[in-house]
Write a protein that holds these residues in place. Structure first.
Motif, PDB file in Angstrom:
ATOM      1  N   ILE A  88       0.847  -1.180   0.000  1.00 32.89           N
ATOM      2  CA  ILE A  88       0.000   0.000   0.000  1.00 32.89           C
ATOM      3  C   ILE A  88       0.884   1.231   0.000  1.00 32.89           C
ATOM      4  O   ILE A  88       1.787   1.357   0.823  1.00 32.89           O
ATOM      5  CB  ILE A  88      -0.941  -0.012   1.213  1.00 32.89           C
ATOM      6  CG1 ILE A  88      -1.960  -1.128   1.035  1.00 32.89           C
ATOM      7  CG2 ILE A  88      -1.652   1.318   1.365  1.00 32.89           C
ATOM      8  CD1 ILE A  88      -2.760  -1.435   2.230  1.00 32.89           C
ATOM      9  N   GLY A  89       0.631   2.108  -0.948  1.00 30.35           N
ATOM     10  CA  GLY A  89       1.430   3.321  -1.064  1.00 30.35           C
ATOM     11  C   GLY A  89       1.159   4.245   0.104  1.00 30.35           C
ATOM     12  O   GLY A  89       0.107   4.187   0.720  1.00 30.35           O
ATOM     13  N   PRO A  90       2.122   5.099   0.450  1.00 32.12           N
ATOM     14  CA  PRO A  90       1.990   5.947   1.637  1.00 32.12           C
ATOM     15  C   PRO A  90       0.878   6.986   1.535  1.00 32.12           C
ATOM     16  O   PRO A  90       0.365   7.431   2.550  1.00 32.12           O
ATOM     17  CB  PRO A  90       3.357   6.625   1.745  1.00 32.12           C
ATOM     18  CG  PRO A  90       4.037   6.395   0.447  1.00 32.12           C
ATOM     19  CD  PRO A  90       3.388   5.249  -0.227  1.00 32.12           C
ATOM     20  N   SER A  91       0.467   7.324   0.317  1.00 29.80           N
ATOM     21  CA  SER A  91      -0.503   8.420   0.189  1.00 29.80           C
ATOM     22  C   SER A  91      -1.900   8.001   0.614  1.00 29.80           C
ATOM     23  O   SER A  91      -2.736   8.820   0.939  1.00 29.80           O
ATOM     24  CB  SER A  91      -0.540   8.899  -1.259  1.00 29.80           C
ATOM     25  OG  SER A  91      -1.033   7.865  -2.084  1.00 29.80           O
ATOM     26  N   VAL A  92      -2.175   6.693   0.595  1.00 34.50           N
ATOM     27  CA  VAL A  92      -3.527   6.208   0.844  1.00 34.50           C
ATOM     28  C   VAL A  92      -3.963   6.427   2.287  1.00 34.50           C
ATOM     29  O   VAL A  92      -5.096   6.782   2.569  1.00 34.50           O
ATOM     30  CB  VAL A  92      -3.610   4.706   0.507  1.00 34.50           C
ATOM     31  CG1 VAL A  92      -5.032   4.226   0.639  1.00 34.50           C
ATOM     32  CG2 VAL A  92      -3.095   4.470  -0.888  1.00 34.50           C
ATOM     33  N   GLY A  93      -3.020   6.213   3.205  1.00 37.92           N
ATOM     34  CA  GLY A  93      -3.332   6.239   4.623  1.00 37.92           C
ATOM     35  C   GLY A  93      -3.979   7.524   5.089  1.00 37.92           C
ATOM     36  O   GLY A  93      -4.960   7.500   5.822  1.00 37.92           O
ATOM     37  N   GLU A  94      -3.442   8.637   4.656  1.00 38.69           N
ATOM     38  CA  GLU A  94      -3.972   9.929   5.084  1.00 38.69           C
ATOM     39  C   GLU A  94      -5.436  10.050   4.733  1.00 38.69           C
ATOM     40  O   GLU A  94      -6.253  10.501   5.528  1.00 38.69           O
ATOM     41  CB  GLU A  94      -3.177  11.061   4.410  1.00 38.69           C
ATOM     42  CG  GLU A  94      -1.804  11.277   5.021  1.00 38.69           C
ATOM     43  CD  GLU A  94      -1.854  11.417   6.534  1.00 38.69           C
ATOM     44  OE1 GLU A  94      -2.690  12.199   7.019  1.00 38.69           O
ATOM     45  OE2 GLU A  94      -1.083  10.723   7.218  1.00 38.69           O
ATOM     46  N   GLU A  95      -5.756   9.593   3.514  1.00 40.28           N
ATOM     47  CA  GLU A  95      -7.134   9.651   3.042  1.00 40.28           C
ATOM     48  C   GLU A  95      -8.032   8.796   3.941  1.00 40.28           C
ATOM     49  O   GLU A  95      -9.122   9.198   4.320  1.00 40.28           O
ATOM     50  CB  GLU A  95      -7.162   9.147   1.594  1.00 40.28           C
ATOM     51  CG  GLU A  95      -8.479   9.319   0.889  1.00 40.28           C
ATOM     52  CD  GLU A  95      -8.914  10.765   0.809  1.00 40.28           C
ATOM     53  OE1 GLU A  95      -8.045  11.643   0.634  1.00 40.28           O
ATOM     54  OE2 GLU A  95     -10.128  11.006   0.943  1.00 40.28           O
ATOM     55  N   LEU A  96      -7.521   7.610   4.280  1.00 41.68           N
ATOM     56  CA  LEU A  96      -8.284   6.683   5.111  1.00 41.68           C
ATOM     57  C   LEU A  96      -8.559   7.298   6.483  1.00 41.68           C
ATOM     58  O   LEU A  96      -9.671   7.263   6.994  1.00 41.68           O
ATOM     59  CB  LEU A  96      -7.494   5.379   5.259  1.00 41.68           C
ATOM     60  CG  LEU A  96      -8.218   4.190   5.853  1.00 41.68           C
ATOM     61  CD1 LEU A  96      -9.403   3.800   4.993  1.00 41.68           C
ATOM     62  CD2 LEU A  96      -7.271   3.013   5.982  1.00 41.68           C
ATOM     63  N   LYS A  97      -7.522   7.919   7.066  1.00 42.80           N
ATOM     64  CA  LYS A  97      -7.679   8.549   8.376  1.00 42.80           C
ATOM     65  C   LYS A  97      -8.704   9.670   8.307  1.00 42.80           C
ATOM     66  O   LYS A  97      -9.589   9.784   9.143  1.00 42.80           O
ATOM     67  CB  LYS A  97      -6.341   9.141   8.840  1.00 42.80           C
ATOM     68  CG  LYS A  97      -5.446   8.139   9.552  1.00 42.80           C
ATOM     69  CD  LYS A  97      -4.222   8.862  10.107  1.00 42.80           C
ATOM     70  CE  LYS A  97      -3.004   7.978  10.038  1.00 42.80           C
ATOM     71  NZ  LYS A  97      -1.741   8.657  10.184  1.00 42.80           N
ATOM     72  N   ARG A  98      -8.553  10.492   7.260  1.00 42.48           N
ATOM     73  CA  ARG A  98      -9.433  11.634   7.100  1.00 42.48           C
ATOM     74  C   ARG A  98     -10.886  11.156   6.999  1.00 42.48           C
ATOM     75  O   ARG A  98     -11.785  11.690   7.639  1.00 42.48           O
ATOM     76  CB  ARG A  98      -9.045  12.395   5.832  1.00 42.48           C
ATOM     77  CG  ARG A  98      -9.460  13.851   5.801  1.00 42.48           C
ATOM     78  CD  ARG A  98      -9.040  14.467   4.479  1.00 42.48           C
ATOM     79  NE  ARG A  98      -9.686  13.828   3.343  1.00 42.48           N
ATOM     80  CZ  ARG A  98     -10.924  14.126   2.924  1.00 42.48           C
ATOM     81  NH1 ARG A  98     -11.617  15.060   3.534  1.00 42.48           N
ATOM     82  NH2 ARG A  98     -11.454  13.503   1.901  1.00 42.48           N
ATOM     83  N   GLN A  99     -11.082  10.105   6.198  1.00 41.97           N
ATOM     84  CA  GLN A  99     -12.433   9.591   6.013  1.00 41.97           C
ATOM     85  C   GLN A  99     -13.012   9.021   7.291  1.00 41.97           C
ATOM     86  O   GLN A  99     -14.183   9.227   7.598  1.00 41.97           O
ATOM     87  CB  GLN A  99     -12.413   8.498   4.953  1.00 41.97           C
ATOM     88  CG  GLN A  99     -12.395   9.062   3.557  1.00 41.97           C
ATOM     89  CD  GLN A  99     -12.945   8.068   2.579  1.00 41.97           C
ATOM     90  OE1 GLN A  99     -12.765   6.874   2.750  1.00 41.97           O
ATOM     91  NE2 GLN A  99     -13.603   8.540   1.557  1.00 41.97           N
ATOM     92  N   ALA A 100     -12.177   8.294   8.036  1.00 42.37           N
ATOM     93  CA  ALA A 100     -12.655   7.679   9.273  1.00 42.37           C
ATOM     94  C   ALA A 100     -13.097   8.763  10.242  1.00 42.37           C
ATOM     95  O   ALA A 100     -14.166   8.683  10.850  1.00 42.37           O
ATOM     96  CB  ALA A 100     -11.560   6.818   9.889  1.00 42.37           C
ATOM     97  N   ILE A 101     -12.277   9.814  10.370  1.00 46.40           N
ATOM     98  CA  ILE A 101     -12.602  10.896  11.296  1.00 46.40           C
ATOM     99  C   ILE A 101     -13.886  11.608  10.866  1.00 46.40           C
ATOM    100  O   ILE A 101     -14.774  11.881  11.668  1.00 46.40           O
ATOM    101  CB  ILE A 101     -11.422  11.885  11.404  1.00 46.40           C
ATOM    102  CG1 ILE A 101     -10.252  11.179  12.102  1.00 46.40           C
ATOM    103  CG2 ILE A 101     -11.816  13.137  12.166  1.00 46.40           C
ATOM    104  CD1 ILE A 101      -8.952  11.939  12.059  1.00 46.40           C
TER     105      ILE A 101
END
Lengths: 434, 301
Positions: B115-128
């Motif tokens: 998993i590329g590093p850019s995906v995580g931020e999006e996931l966190k943002r969406q979860a919040i």
């Protein structure tokens, strides 16, 4: 009853295979597909690849179009792998424009396939061999040797995708009806193509994308009358869609946007099958224990709850097959959780009934009252769960979505079975016993 | 019934605050161990037969030879080795796979994930975002369904109390996973986000059932005070709460014990969350309501 037929699994016992009734026959082939539960990649094994499209320098409005065009090029490539039930879809998450490729099953050559997905496609122009050559070829044709029809009937040329500047669908220039495809070559490419076309007059030129001919127009006898031109048209009464799709494929010689792999998961089918078997077994044991617990708590009424629970599970599976829902691990979790929620409705009703009996009401009266009194809390609590599902579905990533869908379906069916089955059973049961 | 749950209102609140503070402290001190779904990275899962410690060492040295930064190599049931490493390029990954498969005869690849590093931020943002939106929706929903609740309580107060209980449950689950991350190296993945969202849903679901009974009893109370009415409601719904918790936990327990590795921590998060959720409807949500009404009464609001 219907759910039993739909749910009927194919069971093999000592070499004898028991099939469920053939639904396709019963319904006169009105069903367009087999009613099977579709398993997600994490359960059946397979490869998931997320490609991120590079949108730099592309305006907001054009992005979706570019992404769709890239998707159709990649879809073409995937179709050539011959993988059944492969999925290719786009996903936009904030600023991330992605193309998701799902290749189910054991990927013997999945590494090569991924390479093919990433690479820029190979567009070639082949010229048809003169008639005499292919006649000779057919004369001493050896049936045992398989020959690729492309190399059998066509010669490669030096014209390739890099010579083509662009391709577009345009209105038919002469009749004004239908569509044509206009190819625009580079200066260099136009020279090369002209040489090719003039030597192929009256015969066909095959336009080959990744080894597959996508169009084989005949070079008209009057070709070249208008002098050396950078523009070439493929005529014929194309529909607008057909012309556009061909133009996209021609332009797709290079992907409309560069892509890079940002995410990849490969689950070997053995691991997937293992996960599926374990969670199914666990679910089965859990449900059996749960049913025993219900009987322990509520005695004869526990049997009603168990009946409602069984029907609930059958209805759920039937819906999964009908919609269809792709079952993933997260989905299994959502389903199991919804079983808990469905049981809650029954518990609320029965506890209420016991309370009414404690308050001195007759069993019959209590059974009737219990449902009405428990209903508001069943409605409100399930309502809020359902709303949470919608929010999860709206904001969630794919696994969260899968969870939300199966939970939502579970909640709706749970409400349905509580209202119809538990209530009716209870009233019939109580009446017959008094 | 002689049990008085509401009488010790302050005690319950203090216990709850203490538990939540402990969980929050664990969260602040150790933090959650984010898996590759959030920070990017690769996981290679292999089944390899043989001397376990030796294989693990060899894998480690093999990876460092290939100049791949390793966060950990874990061993789980069935001789399954999981290598948690930096995000690997396609070429690098194949290089390592070939190396493993040629070194160990019995090596069998189970799964690989990058998993590329850019995906995580999006996931966190969406979860919040999902958490915030669902909190607001829940408060509005409860304000609406409980709009006709008799005084002294107001519908939206039920909403706020339910959300406080829900946040309590979320903090407890996160705190437990902070401890697990620190001592067992457990990383959270996107399934964990699903689990937390489920816990939130269940928490509200459970609180609503209790609140619903409070509403019903408030409507037909004859001279009883608010506290007594709430206590009566809690006692009345206690059997249901316990039976439901037991039912759900039975199913979860069987999943936890035999459901296999891939969903173990997901189910565990649900397990903790549902336990906490059952507790919090009675000892957080309802107690907050009692305390709140007490404050209102005291200051004549």
């Amino acid at each position: 009853m219907l759910t039993l037929i739909i749910d009927w699994p194919t069971v093999t016992i000592y070499g004898t295979t028991l099939h469920g009734p053939d639904l396709e026959q019963i319904t006169n082939n009105q069903l367009t597909r087999r009613l099977d539960i579709i398993l997600g990649l994490d359960l059946q094994g397979g490869t998931y690849v997320a490609l991120k499209g590079d949108m730099e320098g592309i305006s907001e409005e054009e992005r979706q179009d570019k992404l769709d065009a890239t998707r159709s090029v990649i879809k073409n490539r995937v179709d050539q792998f011959g993988v059944s039930e492969a999925n290719v879809y786009t996903s936009v998450l904030g600023d991330e424009h992605r193309i998701i490729v799902e290749l189910p099953g054991a990927g013997e050559n999945v590494e090569e396939q991924i390479d093919i997905l990433r690479q820029t496609a190979n567009l070639e122009f082949w010229s048809e061999k003169p008639f005499e050559e292919t006649i000779n070829l057919q004369a001493d044709n050896q049936p045992q040797v398989f020959q690729d029809p492309l190399t059998q009937y066509f010669n490669p040329s030096d014209v390739s995708g890099s010579d083509l500047k662009t391709a577009s669908a345009v209105r038919d220039s002469t009749t004004g009806e239908g569509y044509e495809i206009q190819l625009e070559f580079t200066n260099d490419g136009a020279d090369k193509f002209n040489t090719l076309a003039l030597s192929t007059i009256g015969r066909r030129i095959a336009i080959v994308l990744d080894g597959i001919p996508i169009s084989q127009p005949v070079v008209n006898s009057d070709y070249g009358q208008g002098g050396n031109d950078k523009f070439v048209r493929i005529t014929g009464s194309f529909s607008r869609e057909a012309a556009e799709s061909l133009a996209i494929q021609l332009r797709g010689g290079a992907l409309p946007i560069p892509v890079e792999i940002v995410e990849q998961r490969t689950v070997e089918p053995t691991l997937g099958a293992d996960a599926l078997a374990k969670s199914l077994l666990a679910g089965l044991i859990g449900v059996v224990l749960l049913m025993a617990f219900m009987v322990y708590l509520y005695r004869e009424y526990g049997i009603i709850a168990d009946g409602a629970l069984l029907i609930y599970i059958l209805l759920n599976i039937a819906l999964y097959k009908f919609i269809p829902i792709t079952l993933t691990l997260a989905g299994v979790a959502g389903f199991i959780f919804s079983v808990g929620v469905a049981v809650d409705a029954n518990i609320l009703i029965f506890e209420r009934m016991l309370e009414e009996i404690r308050d001195g009401r007759s069993k019959l009266k209590a059974a009737k009252l219990a449902f009405d009194k428990a209903w508001p809390s069943i409605r409100d609590s399930n309502g809020s769960t359902l709303m949470t599902c919608f929010i999860l579905f709206y904001f969630g990533t794919s696994s969260v979505k899968a969870f939300a869908i199966s939970l939502a379906i579970g909640v709706i069916i749970g409400l349905f079975t509580a209202v119809t089955i538990t209530r009716n059973f209870m009233q019939t049961f109580s009446t017959s016993r008094t | 019934m002689t049990i008085d749950i509401v009488k010790h209102n302050k005690v319950w609140l203090i216990i709850s605050v203490a538990v939540a503070s402990l969980a929050a402290a664990a969260l602040i001190v150790w933090g959650i161990r984010f898996g590759i779904d959030f920070r990017g990275g690769s996981i290679l899962d292999y089944r390899i037969e043989g001397e376990q410690e030796q294989i693990r060492e060899e894998l480690n040295s093999m990876l460092s030879e290939a100049q791949v930064s390793v966060s950990q190599v874990t061993l789980s049931e069935g001789n399954t080795y999981s290598m948690f490493v930096e995000p690997l390029s396609e070429e690098k990954r194949r290089e390592i796979e070939t190396k493993i498969e040629s070194t160990f005869q019995s090596a069998e690849r189970l799964s690989v994930e990058t998993i590329g590093p850019s995906v995580g931020e999006e996931l966190k943002r969406q979860a919040i975002l999902a958490v915030i939106v669902s909190n607001i929706v829940v408060i509005l929903f409860l304000a609406f369904t409980f709009r006709k609740v008799p005084l002294p309580a107001h519908g939206w107060e039920f909403g706020v109390a339910a959300v406080i209980a829900m946040l309590y449950d979320v903090v407890v689950v996160l705190g437990v996973f902070a401890v697990l991350g620190e001592f067992l190296g457990i990383e959270i993945d996107s399934l964990f986000v699903t689990a937390v969202l489920t816990v939130m849903g269940f928490s509200i679901h459970d609180s609503i059932v209790v609140f619903d009974r409070i509403r019903e009893n408030l409507r037909r109370r004859g001279g009883e005070d608010f506290k007594a009415t709430i206590n009566k409601s809690l006692i009345e719904t206690l059997a249901r709460s316990m039976n439901l918790s037991a039912s759900v936990l039975i199913v979860l327990l069987s999943l936890l014990l035999i459901g296999g590795d891939s969903i173990r921590w997901f189910i565990f998060a649900l397990f903790i969350g549902l336990l906490s959720g059952s507790y919090s409807s009675v000892f957080v949500a309802s107690q907050v309501l009692v305390w709140w009404e007490g404050v209102k009464e005291k200051y004549g609001l």
